[in-house]
Scaffold this motif. Structure first.
Motif, mmCIF file in Angstrom:
data_model
loop_
_atom_site.group_PDB
_atom_site.id
_atom_site.type_symbol
_atom_site.label_atom_id
_atom_site.label_comp_id
_atom_site.label_asym_id
_atom_site.label_seq_id
_atom_site.Cartn_x
_atom_site.Cartn_y
_atom_site.Cartn_z
ATOM 1 N N SER B 136 0.820 -1.212 0.000
ATOM 2 C CA SER B 136 0.000 0.000 0.000
ATOM 3 C C SER B 136 0.856 1.266 0.000
ATOM 4 C CB SER B 136 -0.946 -0.006 1.204
ATOM 5 O OG SER B 136 -0.194 -0.093 2.384
ATOM 6 N N LEU B 137 2.169 1.104 0.121
ATOM 7 C CA LEU B 137 3.050 2.280 0.058
ATOM 8 C C LEU B 137 3.229 2.677 -1.409
ATOM 9 C CD1 LEU B 137 5.173 4.104 1.667
ATOM 10 C CD2 LEU B 137 6.858 2.503 0.783
ATOM 11 N N PRO B 138 2.851 3.918 -1.773
ATOM 12 C CA PRO B 138 3.046 4.320 -3.168
ATOM 13 C C PRO B 138 4.536 4.293 -3.488
ATOM 14 C CG PRO B 138 1.752 5.940 -1.941
ATOM 15 C CD PRO B 138 2.303 4.992 -0.944
ATOM 16 N N SER B 139 4.917 3.601 -4.539
ATOM 17 C CA SER B 139 6.349 3.414 -4.756
ATOM 18 C C SER B 139 7.022 4.711 -5.192
ATOM 19 C CB SER B 139 6.588 2.317 -5.784
ATOM 20 O OG SER B 139 5.819 2.550 -6.924
ATOM 21 N N VAL B 140 6.223 5.736 -5.536
ATOM 22 C CA VAL B 140 6.817 7.029 -5.857
ATOM 23 C C VAL B 140 7.559 7.574 -4.632
ATOM 24 C CG1 VAL B 140 4.769 8.376 -5.254
ATOM 25 C CG2 VAL B 140 6.348 9.254 -6.942
ATOM 26 N N ALA B 141 7.155 7.120 -3.440
ATOM 27 C CA ALA B 141 7.827 7.572 -2.218
ATOM 28 C C ALA B 141 9.283 7.127 -2.189
ATOM 29 C CB ALA B 141 7.085 7.034 -0.995
ATOM 30 N N TRP B 142 9.626 6.084 -2.964
ATOM 31 C CA TRP B 142 11.003 5.597 -2.985
ATOM 32 C C TRP B 142 11.897 6.439 -3.896
ATOM 33 C CZ3 TRP B 142 12.542 2.327 0.539
ATOM 34 C CH2 TRP B 142 11.626 1.435 1.081
ATOM 35 N N VAL B 143 11.285 7.250 -4.779
ATOM 36 C CA VAL B 143 12.089 7.953 -5.792
ATOM 37 C C VAL B 143 13.149 8.877 -5.171
ATOM 38 C CG1 VAL B 143 12.026 9.482 -7.788
ATOM 39 C CG2 VAL B 143 10.270 7.733 -7.520
ATOM 40 N N PRO B 144 12.773 9.732 -4.215
ATOM 41 C CA PRO B 144 13.799 10.610 -3.657
ATOM 42 C C PRO B 144 14.954 9.823 -3.031
ATOM 43 C CG PRO B 144 11.615 11.329 -2.979
ATOM 44 C CD PRO B 144 11.440 10.010 -3.648
ATOM 45 N N ALA B 145 14.602 8.780 -2.275
ATOM 46 C CA ALA B 145 15.648 7.968 -1.650
ATOM 47 C C ALA B 145 16.534 7.327 -2.711
ATOM 48 C CB ALA B 145 15.022 6.897 -0.774
ATOM 49 N N ALA B 146 15.899 6.777 -3.748
ATOM 50 C CA ALA B 146 16.665 6.090 -4.794
ATOM 51 C C ALA B 146 17.588 7.058 -5.526
ATOM 52 C CB ALA B 146 15.711 5.420 -5.779
#
Lengths: 261, 294
Positions: B136-146
């Motif tokens: 349920s975590l939108p994977s766009v949230a990973w973009v800044p970290a990545a």
């Protein structure tokens, strides 16, 4: 304590000595079987009769190796008994023939031999030519016959070392309509005579037990114990009727004893 | 007590053959007809025509300024221009091949992960909830970290796609395995199946419908994660994908390009669903007699 495999020459297909089985532990433990002694001779057809809750299925599961006894000993003459359940339990994604082959595949039989053997077994249960059908394309009775062929595939495989094979059946016809059940009982007898397999057949139907079995073993309920045995092989029609009457009476006694408790 | 109705062998065979003939479920095989084909195709086509008509009417009424709501024809012009210059194909290829690669890697990681979570109790207790949460975590949230970890490189894009697809695929397989009737693995045991044999010949095929649903969702998540990553992480090193195409349209305040990009993204999603997953699902369910849905 454990189910052991005796390789020495044995005169029984399976022998249970003082088998206990309880579920749970401590005060809440429920004793399903208490000191059951039972043996089935090679090629013998034994019917295990009892009301619900008498641990028939538990007993069969122990012999099948699906569960372990709490105490007592189960000696099998075959490495792996064949099992047939109340439902056909065929793999719905496999054709009838592939379902039978699955038993042989697990035993490491090669492909061409598997095909051939599965064809023979389907022929034996009179389903030759229907090997390509999937379970949902077959009737309940036909599915149960495929299950029988599959069970035989694993049973005969288990007896390749010459020891007698054993077929365990857990009310396999109870979900079928009366006509189909009658026909399949006849078929089972025919298949049993032609394969020499020992059969341990669980049922709650007295007529079925007397018709099929050479010996009927009555189990009591909670905990399950062997109450009585009857020899019912090759009875005259009149004697058969009397036997059914007598066994029925005993079964009713066992059941009514629970009302008081 | 009456004797059993069927006695001798031959009559058993005859009665049995009769029962088989009577009891066998009859299956209606529906043949292709133009009328049925039209009944399938007409409703969605009609819906699209209606949508475009409303759009055209709104544009003609000039409710919103042209830079917010362009004419359908203007958007169509952008698409045909890009198709003619070949840009559309480059952009599509760039995105689709990345999504497919990322999804394939997701399958390779998600499948064993799902199998372990489903069958090993302690692993399920440990990471089962986390896996559901990640879904349920939108994977766009990973973009800044990545971006901070890998820079604006293909690694960033693949990382985000994996974080989107792996939980769905693994969870789908777990659900598929949980829904297997318990009698089937028991049959495997009494037939003498080894653990591996049981997984290969019983658990995985039995779980296939649930697994397929997970794959489908995993693909959808891969695709939208990729778009999110492409919109945020734009660099020449990455080449121009659909997301970058969309972002470029926004930077130029070129609304027809923005809508054309959205249209193409949607087209890929629908295309993969119709060409890959729908037929796959259909054949799997049909083989099991579960064709009621279609």
């Amino acid at each position: 304590m454990t189910a052991t495999l005796e390789t020495s020459a044995m005169t029984t297909a399976v022998r249970l000595t003082g088998v206990h089985k309880s579920f749970g532990a401590g005060r809440g433990a429920v004793s399903a079987l208490e000191g059951v002694d039972l043996s089935v001779a090679p090629g013998e057809f034994v019917c295990l009769l009892g009301a619900s809750g008498c641990g028939k299925t538990t007993l069969l599961n122990l012999v099948a190796g699906l569960d372990r006894p709490t105490a007592g000993d189960i000696a099998l003459s075959t490495s792996r008994p064949a099992v047939m359940f109340q439902e056909a339990a065929l793999m719905p994604w496999l054709t009838a023939s592939r379902n039978v082959e699955l038993a042989l595949r697990f035993a490491g039989v090669r492909r061409t031999q598997r095909r051939e053997r599965a064809g023979e077994l389907l022929e034996l249960v009179r389903l030759g030519g229907l090997g390509d059908k999937r379970p949902h394309e077959l009737s309940g009775g036909m599915r149960q016959r495929v299950a029988l062929a599959r069970a035989l595939a694993s049973a005969v495989q288990g007896s390749q070392d010459g020891s007698p094979a054993l077929l365990l059946m857990d009310e396999p016809f109870s979900a079928l309509d009366a006509i189909t059940r009658d026909v399949l009982q006849g078929e089972l007898l025919r298949v049993w005579r032609s394969t020499n397999t020992a059969v341990l057949f669980v049922t709650h139907d007295v007529r079925e037990a007397v018709r099929l079995g050479q010996r009927v073993v009555l189990l009591s309920s909670r905990p399950g114990r062997v109450v009585r045995e009857w020899q019912v092989g090759d009875l005259e029609p009149s004697a058969e009727a009397a036997a059914i009457e007598e066994i029925n009476t005993s079964l009713r006694e066992v059941i009514s004893s629970h009302a008081a408790a | 007590m009456p004797q059993p109705d069927v006695v001798d062998d031959e009559s058993v065979a005859a009665v049995e053959a009769g029962l088989d003939a009577l009891d066998t479920p009859t299956e209606r095989r529906r043949r292709f007809t133009w009328r049925r084909a039209a009944a399938v195709v007409a409703p969605p086509v009609l819906a699209i025509v209606l949508l475009i008509a409303v759009w055209q009417a709104l544009w003609a009424a000039a409710f919103w300024p042209e830079y917010q709501l362009p004419a359908p024809a203007a958007v169509w012009q952008v698409i045909t221009d890009n198709v003619q210059t070949g840009v559309a194909f480059d952009v599509l290829w760039n995105s689709v091949h990345r999504a497919v690669l990322g999804f394939a890697a997701g399958v390779l990681i998600g499948t064993p992960l799902g199998l372990i979570v489903a069958k090993v109790r302690i692993v399920r207790a440990a990471i089962g909830p986390l896996l559901s949460g990640l879904q349920s975590l939108p994977s766009v949230a990973w973009v800044p970290a990545a971006v901070l970890w890998f820079g604006v490189t293909p690694s960033t894009v693949y990382f985000v796609v994996l974080m989107g697809s792996v939980p769905s695929i693994a969870n789908g397989l777990v659900a598929g395995i949980d829904q297997i009737p318990p009698i089937l693995p028991r049959v495997g045991t009494v037939l003498g199946a080894s653990r591996l044999g049981s997984a290969r010949h019983i658990l995985l095929p039995a779980a296939l419908p649930g697994y397929l649903a997970g794959l489908k969702q995993g693909w959808a998540f891969s695709w939208r994660s990729l778009m999110a990553a492409e919109i945020i992480a734009v660099s020449p090193q990455l080449g121009k994908g659909l997301g970058a195409f969309l972002e470029e349209g926004r930077n130029l305040s070129d609304m027809p390009t923005v809508i054309a990009a959205i249209f193409l993204i949607l087209l890929v999603g629908i295309g993969i669903e119709l060409l890959v997953f729908r037929p796959l699902e259909r054949s799997v369910l049909r083989a099991r007699g579960l064709s009621g849905a279609f």
